[in-house]
Design an enzyme around this catalytic site. Structure first.
Site, short mmCIF file in Angstrom:
data_model
loop_
_atom_site.label_atom_id
_atom_site.label_comp_id
_atom_site.label_asym_id
_atom_site.label_seq_id
_atom_site.Cartn_x
_atom_site.Cartn_y
_atom_site.Cartn_z
CE1 TYR A 1 6.16 -3.56 -11.51
CE2 TYR A 1 5.43 -3.87 -9.25
CZ TYR A 1 5.15 -3.67 -10.59
OH TYR A 1 3.85 -3.56 -11.00
CG ASN B 1 3.48 0.08 2.59
OD1 ASN B 1 4.54 0.58 2.28
ND2 ASN B 1 3.04 -1.02 2.00
N GLY B 2 2.52 -2.63 4.59
CA GLY B 2 3.37 -3.72 5.07
C GLY B 2 2.52 -4.94 5.35
CB CYS C 1 -0.88 0.01 1.24
SG CYS C 1 -1.82 -1.50 1.41
N GLY D 1 -1.13 1.05 -4.88
CA GLY D 1 -2.38 0.40 -4.53
C GLY D 1 -3.53 0.96 -5.31
P1 AMP Z 1 4.76 -12.00 -14.58
O1 AMP Z 1 4.01 -11.68 -15.81
O2 AMP Z 1 3.92 -12.77 -13.60
O3 AMP Z 1 6.07 -12.67 -14.80
O4 AMP Z 1 5.04 -10.61 -13.83
C1 AMP Z 1 6.11 -9.84 -14.20
C2 AMP Z 1 5.72 -8.42 -14.38
O5 AMP Z 1 4.94 -7.96 -13.29
C3 AMP Z 1 6.97 -7.60 -14.46
O6 AMP Z 1 6.97 -6.96 -15.70
C4 AMP Z 1 6.89 -6.61 -13.31
O7 AMP Z 1 6.99 -5.32 -13.83
C5 AMP Z 1 5.53 -6.83 -12.67
N1 AMP Z 1 5.65 -7.17 -11.23
C6 AMP Z 1 6.63 -7.78 -10.60
N2 AMP Z 1 6.36 -7.96 -9.29
C7 AMP Z 1 5.15 -7.44 -9.07
C8 AMP Z 1 4.31 -7.29 -7.92
N3 AMP Z 1 4.67 -7.75 -6.73
N4 AMP Z 1 3.15 -6.68 -8.06
C9 AMP Z 1 2.76 -6.23 -9.27
N5 AMP Z 1 3.49 -6.34 -10.38
C10 AMP Z 1 4.67 -6.93 -10.32
#
Ligand code: AMP
Length: 476
Positions: free
Chosen positions: A251, A111-112, A10, A36
């Protein structure tokens, strides 16, 4: 499936003694929207009463109306944006949460993720507590109610001494605005100032949107108490080594934020440069997966001496792919979100750069998109080490069985996503890019990198004991 996991990833915000408190809170939350997108809420205080507005959806869905802001009376306000990709998404979990405690009203944003919230909750319920939500944050309120100290700050500290996990909190207790970071400092929180009014926010980009100045990061284990007598700082917890979440740099944070003295954008460029040094490849062009791969792809291209091109164009009118709750919709989401820019891809040997691979959905789609646009070779480079473990501290990483890198070796992954080659930056390379010249210190790592290293700094109590909330705790 039982509701087995709290999902709190969050953004939090607070502003003290400013005539436009709630309008500024709405703007601050807007800048934190990437943290979020499921729900947003603001609580304000006018010296006598608390006012609240909370709703599902984006900040703009809930707070772009003048009348809503006007109803949030008072010169102090706190706000929250919530990200929960599964589990209980009902309105009752939307923050700030509010409680009428013995010493007066108290509003709280978190957040956490607390790792012993379910066990604490079971004890509290057995002792007669009645929970209104399934959010781990509510446990803090019940512990405060039981603490019965002299004032809300002492009650909050007593409550936090019993919880485990990661938390950055912003709270409002009548005439006090309170900010807290857990002793490891896993999640971010900064202190800023606008026209002499103190501001708290998850990221500095929420200060920039107001024209506020960044004063400093709140320290791990610090409780900041803001009142008419100024900004007071307490350190009531046992000191432990700092373990800021490395995934914020990879990220999660916005690239225009400063965290722990480091620009997220420059950190990401540095990771891309390290990736180029570790995993060079004969190619014609470097292409980012937008937006999350842009900074690291720039760093890669610069270090490799290759041209950088926007070979994939992102449609900005759809949220982050991950937010879509089912695999089917997630797949569709990726198609809706990205399109190949044929002119810069056809006939080229392409280095595709993204920040991470989680389930492998995005990378698979993007590689095929680039091939269909006529690329001759596709080399996938990832600006994080393989994600092989779930996060229990507030980033919504799926269970291990859904993590591509936890279930396949490098060659299998390359085949799965359809790339000619695949490489990840090393853990030491990642640390070097973030300013740790010696790489990752094996005994005392400078960050929390459990998702990459399996080294969990904080006990995972509920998860190790496989505690979960009963299905009937969930209100649909
Ligand atoms: P995936 O398609 O499941 O391999 O997700 C990878 C993509 O999701 C990457 O391009 C990241 O930019 C994004 N991503 C990575 N970790 C997260 C996260 N915890 N929450 C939302 N998006 C994520």
């Amino acid at each position: 499936m039982p509701f087995d996991k709290f999902n709190d990833e969050c953004g939090v915000f607070g502003i003290y003694a400013h005539p436009d408190a709630s309008a500024h809170a709405a703007l601050g939350l807007h800048a934190l929207q990437h943290r979020g997108q499921e729900a947003a809420g603001i609580v304000s205080y006018d010296g006598q009463r608390f006012y609240v507005h909370r709703g599902l959806g984006h900040v703009a869905d809930n707070f772009s109306n003048d009348a809503t802001i006007k109803r949030l009376v008072g010169n102090t306000a706190i706000g929250h944006v919530r990200y929960a990709t599964s589990g209980d998404t009902s309105l009752r979990n939307v923050q700030p949460i509010f409680a009428d405690l013995a010493k007066g009203g108290f509003a709280l944003c978190h957040n956490g993720n607390l790792t012993n919230a379910i066990s604490l909750r079971q004890e509290l319920v057995q002792g007669g507590a009645i929970f209104q939500s399934t959010s781990d944050t509510e446990v803090i309120i019940h512990l405060m109610a039981a603490a019965k100290k002299r004032n809300p700050v002492d009650d909050l500290i007593t409550a936090l001494q019993q919880v485990q996990g990661a938390y950055s909190l912003v709270a409002l207790a009548r005439d006090q605005l309170i900010g807290v970071r857990d002793p490891w400092g896993v999640r971010p929180l900064v202190l800023g100032q606008l026209d002499g009014s103190p501001v708290l926010a998850s990221e500095s980009c929420a200060l920039d949107i107001l024209g506020a100045e960044l004063v400093r990061d709140v320290e791990p284990g610090e409780v900041v108490v803001i009142s008419q007598s100024g900004v007071k700082s307490l350190f009531p917890f046992r000191t432990v080594p700092k373990r800021f979440c490395i995934f914020e740099y990879i990220y999660f944070a916005r690239p225009d934020s400063q965290m722990e003295g480091t620009s997220v954008y420059l950190g990401r460029k540095g990771i891309g440069a390290e990736l180029a040094r570790e995993h060079p490849v004969e190619a014609d062009v470097v292409v980012p997966v937008p937006d999350s791969g842009v900074a690291s792809a720039l760093g890669y291209a610069e270090a490799a001496g290759l041209p950088f091109e926007m070979g994939i164009i992102r449609n900005h009118y759809i949220g982050r792919t991950f937010i879509e709750p089912t695999a089917q919709i997630r797949d569709l989401g990726v198609k809706l979100k990205h399109n190949a820019n044929r002119g810069v891809l056809a006939g080229k040997r392409v280095v595709l750069v993204d920040d991470s691979i989680v389930r492998g959905t995005t990378s698979t789609k993007i590689v095929s998109l680039v091939r269909n646009a006529g690329a001759r070779e596709v080399h996938f480079r990832v600006a994080s080490p393989p994600i092989v473990n779930s996060c229990f501290y507030g980033v919504d990483t799926p269970d291990r069985d859904k993590l591509l890198a936890a279930n396949m070796d490098l060659a299998e992954m390359a085949r799965y996503i359809g790339a000619d080659s695949l490489a990840f930056v090393s853990l030491d390379g990642l640390y070097r890019a973030l300013g740790e010249a010696g790489g990752r210190h094996p005994d005392q790592p400078q960050y929390c990198d459990a998702c990459l290293s399996n080294d969990y700094p904080i006990p995972r109590t509920d998860y190790d004991q496989q505690y979960s909330l009963p299905v009937n705790s969930t209100l649909f």
